[in-house]
Design a protein around this motif. Structure first.
Motif, PDB file in Angstrom:
ATOM      1  N   MET A 292      -5.653 -22.630  -9.125  1.00  0.00           N
ATOM      2  CA  MET A 292      -6.065 -21.530 -10.159  1.00  0.00           C
ATOM      3  C   MET A 292      -5.533 -21.797 -11.335  1.00  0.00           C
ATOM      4  N   ALA A 293      -6.178 -21.168 -12.394  1.00  0.00           N
ATOM      5  CA  ALA A 293      -5.673 -21.124 -13.956  1.00  0.00           C
ATOM      6  C   ALA A 293      -4.586 -20.067 -13.740  1.00  0.00           C
ATOM      7  N   LEU A 294      -3.572 -20.180 -14.583  1.00  0.00           N
ATOM      8  CA  LEU A 294      -2.327 -19.334 -14.476  1.00  0.00           C
ATOM      9  C   LEU A 294      -2.668 -18.045 -15.432  1.00  0.00           C
TER      10      LEU A 294
ATOM     11  N   LYS B  46      -8.845 -11.998 -25.517  1.00  0.00           N
ATOM     12  CA  LYS B  46      -9.852 -12.223 -26.665  1.00  0.00           C
ATOM     13  C   LYS B  46     -10.515 -13.480 -26.739  1.00  0.00           C
ATOM     14  N   ASP B  47     -10.213 -14.401 -25.860  1.00  0.00           N
ATOM     15  CA  ASP B  47     -10.777 -15.541 -25.874  1.00  0.00           C
ATOM     16  C   ASP B  47     -11.834 -15.499 -24.529  1.00  0.00           C
ATOM     17  N   ASN B  48     -12.912 -14.760 -24.477  1.00  0.00           N
ATOM     18  CA  ASN B  48     -13.581 -14.521 -23.241  1.00  0.00           C
ATOM     19  C   ASN B  48     -14.875 -15.053 -23.118  1.00  0.00           C
ATOM     20  N   THR B  49     -15.212 -16.009 -24.181  1.00  0.00           N
ATOM     21  CA  THR B  49     -16.501 -16.882 -23.974  1.00  0.00           C
ATOM     22  C   THR B  49     -16.435 -18.249 -24.210  1.00  0.00           C
ATOM     23  N   GLY B  50     -17.628 -19.032 -23.817  1.00  0.00           N
ATOM     24  CA  GLY B  50     -17.579 -20.453 -24.190  1.00  0.00           C
ATOM     25  C   GLY B  50     -17.218 -21.220 -23.085  1.00  0.00           C
ATOM     26  N   ASN B  51     -17.278 -22.513 -23.159  1.00  0.00           N
ATOM     27  CA  ASN B  51     -17.132 -23.538 -22.138  1.00  0.00           C
ATOM     28  C   ASN B  51     -15.486 -23.697 -21.997  1.00  0.00           C
ATOM     29  N   LEU B  52     -15.219 -24.439 -20.744  1.00  0.00           N
ATOM     30  CA  LEU B  52     -14.042 -24.785 -20.459  1.00  0.00           C
ATOM     31  C   LEU B  52     -13.486 -26.072 -21.264  1.00  0.00           C
ATOM     32  N   SER B  53     -12.047 -26.222 -21.630  1.00  0.00           N
ATOM     33  CA  SER B  53     -11.816 -27.266 -22.442  1.00  0.00           C
ATOM     34  C   SER B  53     -11.847 -28.650 -21.828  1.00  0.00           C
ATOM     35  N   ILE B  54     -11.729 -29.602 -22.671  1.00  0.00           N
ATOM     36  CA  ILE B  54     -11.745 -31.160 -22.093  1.00  0.00           C
ATOM     37  C   ILE B  54     -10.396 -31.287 -21.040  1.00  0.00           C
ATOM     38  N   GLU B  55      -9.221 -30.518 -21.441  1.00  0.00           N
ATOM     39  CA  GLU B  55      -8.132 -30.612 -20.578  1.00  0.00           C
ATOM     40  C   GLU B  55      -8.247 -29.764 -18.921  1.00  0.00           C
TER      41      GLU B  55
ATOM     42  N   LYS C 292     -10.694 -17.035 -21.004  1.00  0.00           N
ATOM     43  CA  LYS C 292     -11.158 -18.546 -20.593  1.00  0.00           C
ATOM     44  C   LYS C 292     -10.124 -18.929 -20.030  1.00  0.00           C
ATOM     45  N   PRO C 293     -10.221 -19.310 -18.537  1.00  0.00           N
ATOM     46  CA  PRO C 293      -9.132 -19.942 -17.963  1.00  0.00           C
ATOM     47  C   PRO C 293      -8.825 -21.399 -18.427  1.00  0.00           C
ATOM     48  N   ASN C 294      -7.535 -21.920 -18.316  1.00  0.00           N
ATOM     49  CA  ASN C 294      -7.248 -23.270 -18.751  1.00  0.00           C
ATOM     50  C   ASN C 294      -6.214 -23.883 -17.621  1.00  0.00           C
ATOM     51  N   TYR C 295      -6.947 -24.994 -17.194  1.00  0.00           N
ATOM     52  CA  TYR C 295      -6.548 -25.629 -15.865  1.00  0.00           C
ATOM     53  C   TYR C 295      -5.606 -26.793 -16.294  1.00  0.00           C
ATOM     54  N   ALA C 296      -5.318 -26.839 -17.473  1.00  0.00           N
ATOM     55  CA  ALA C 296      -4.354 -28.156 -17.918  1.00  0.00           C
ATOM     56  C   ALA C 296      -2.990 -28.399 -16.896  1.00  0.00           C
ATOM     57  N   ARG C 297      -2.300 -27.101 -16.883  1.00  0.00           N
ATOM     58  CA  ARG C 297      -1.213 -27.085 -16.105  1.00  0.00           C
ATOM     59  C   ARG C 297      -1.274 -27.377 -14.569  1.00  0.00           C
ATOM     60  N   VAL C 298      -2.437 -26.781 -13.865  1.00  0.00           N
ATOM     61  CA  VAL C 298      -2.620 -26.981 -12.692  1.00  0.00           C
ATOM     62  C   VAL C 298      -2.996 -28.491 -12.579  1.00  0.00           C
ATOM     63  N   ASN C 299      -3.869 -29.030 -13.309  1.00  0.00           N
ATOM     64  CA  ASN C 299      -4.435 -30.426 -13.386  1.00  0.00           C
ATOM     65  C   ASN C 299      -3.243 -31.509 -13.211  1.00  0.00           C
ATOM     66  N   LYS C 300      -2.213 -31.055 -14.089  1.00  0.00           N
ATOM     67  CA  LYS C 300      -0.967 -31.969 -13.952  1.00  0.00           C
ATOM     68  C   LYS C 300      -0.396 -32.091 -12.680  1.00  0.00           C
ATOM     69  N   THR C 301      -0.290 -30.828 -12.190  1.00  0.00           N
ATOM     70  CA  THR C 301       0.202 -30.763 -10.533  1.00  0.00           C
ATOM     71  C   THR C 301      -0.608 -31.524  -9.711  1.00  0.00           C
ATOM     72  N   TYR C 302      -1.919 -31.429  -9.821  1.00  0.00           N
ATOM     73  CA  TYR C 302      -2.938 -32.082  -8.958  1.00  0.00           C
ATOM     74  C   TYR C 302      -2.992 -33.668  -9.047  1.00  0.00           C
ATOM     75  N   PHE C 303      -2.696 -34.214 -10.269  1.00  0.00           N
ATOM     76  CA  PHE C 303      -2.788 -35.371 -10.372  1.00  0.00           C
ATOM     77  C   PHE C 303      -1.539 -36.055  -9.873  1.00  0.00           C
ATOM     78  N   GLN C 304      -0.481 -35.367  -9.996  1.00  0.00           N
ATOM     79  CA  GLN C 304       0.889 -35.900  -9.747  1.00  0.00           C
ATOM     80  C   GLN C 304       1.281 -35.880  -8.036  1.00  0.00           C
TER      81      GLN C 304
END
Length: 269
Positions: free
Chosen positions: A14-16, A23-32, A57-69
């Motif tokens: 999950m995103a945190l 307020k940032d509730n539209t658009g595509n997910l980030s590259i991160e 908009k969800p940000n998965y950068a932090r959970v991705n770090k945990t996933y890859f580590q």
């Protein structure tokens, strides 16, 4: 591109909650969020043009770090496990962060049903209303899905796993149309968990692991029609209630409090 899904765990990384901006509730997910900075595309969800993100908009950068580590499996690109891993993460994006089920692409919302340990089935709309965590956990000794809103549960587990609660597929045991998947949820328990009585428990940073199985029925486009998820909800909560933040507050003992439990799903109350 149309998003597809095959097998579903608790929350697929999950995103945190505290990183979401309403307020940032539209658009595509980030590259991160896609995982590409780590050299691997693990999430490629593309929302419909009119999609509104539920909490921002969800940000998965932090959970991705945990996933890859901390992941234990590295599946070959193109393998069934690799495909399932990616599309399950897409499912989490949608089911957790898009309120309007008419904007969902990973499930057939007219047919979709999810059952936990053979319990009562949950519809797409019910899951959208109460949230996947509350549907999947139901009532345990220390967590009450019926007393938590969707937003409450999101905040609870974001606080519990501030470094992210990641997910990986361990093995796909049967192919479509009846996909049987074994999965692992994991993340450092470095935050604070609040139980259903309001008591707070502190993590010690140790790795939390949860193992489960999922049987998913999918159509020819690999869109989910039904899910049967098997795991012990107490295995999710019991490890979180060991060390009280306030040691002067005695934890509820085995003979105190409401120990009512359910298997989760639409019948949880």
């Amino acid at each position: 591109a149309r998003c597809i899904s095959v097998a579903v765990p608790l929350q697929a990384g999950m995103a945190l909650a505290h990183e979401l901006n309403p307020k940032d509730n539209t658009g595509n997910l980030s590259i991160e969020s896609s995982g590409q900075p780590y050299g691997e595309l693990i999430r490629d969800y593309t929302p419909l043009p009119d999609t509104i993100w539920r909490f921002g908009k969800p940000n998965y950068a932090r959970v991705n770090k945990t996933y890859f580590q901390h992941r234990t499996m590295m599946h070959h690109e193109g393998s069934l496990e690799a495909v399932v891993s990616k599309i399950v993460k897409n499912w989490e994006v949608e089911s957790h962060h898009i309120h309007d089920i008419k904007q969902w692409q990973t499930m057939d919302i007219e047919k979709f049903k999810a059952a936990i340990n053979g319990g009562c089935p949950c519809s797409a709309q019910t899951m959208a209303d109460i949230g996947p965590y509350n549907m999947l956990l139901g009532e345990t000794k220390d967590y009450s899905g019926s007393s938590q809103t969707f937003a409450d549960s999101n905040k609870t587990f974001s606080s519990t796993f501030p470094e992210g609660f990641a997910w990986e597929v361990l093995e796909v045991l049967a192919p479509p149309p009846n996909v049987l998947c074994k999965w692992r949820h994991f993340g450092p328990y470095s935050g604070t968990f609040t139980d259903k009585t309001g008591k707070q428990y502190k993590g010690n940073g140790e790795m939390f692991n949860l193992i489960g199985m999922c049987l998913a029925k999918v159509n020819e486009k690999l869109v989910i029609e039904s899910l049967d998820i098997y795991y012990n909800p107490e295995d999710m909560i019991r490890p979180l209630v060991k060390d009280l933040v306030d040691n002067s507050s005695r934890a509820i003992g085995d003979n105190e409090g409401d120990e009512k439990t359910t298997t989760g799903g639409a019948c949880a109350s």
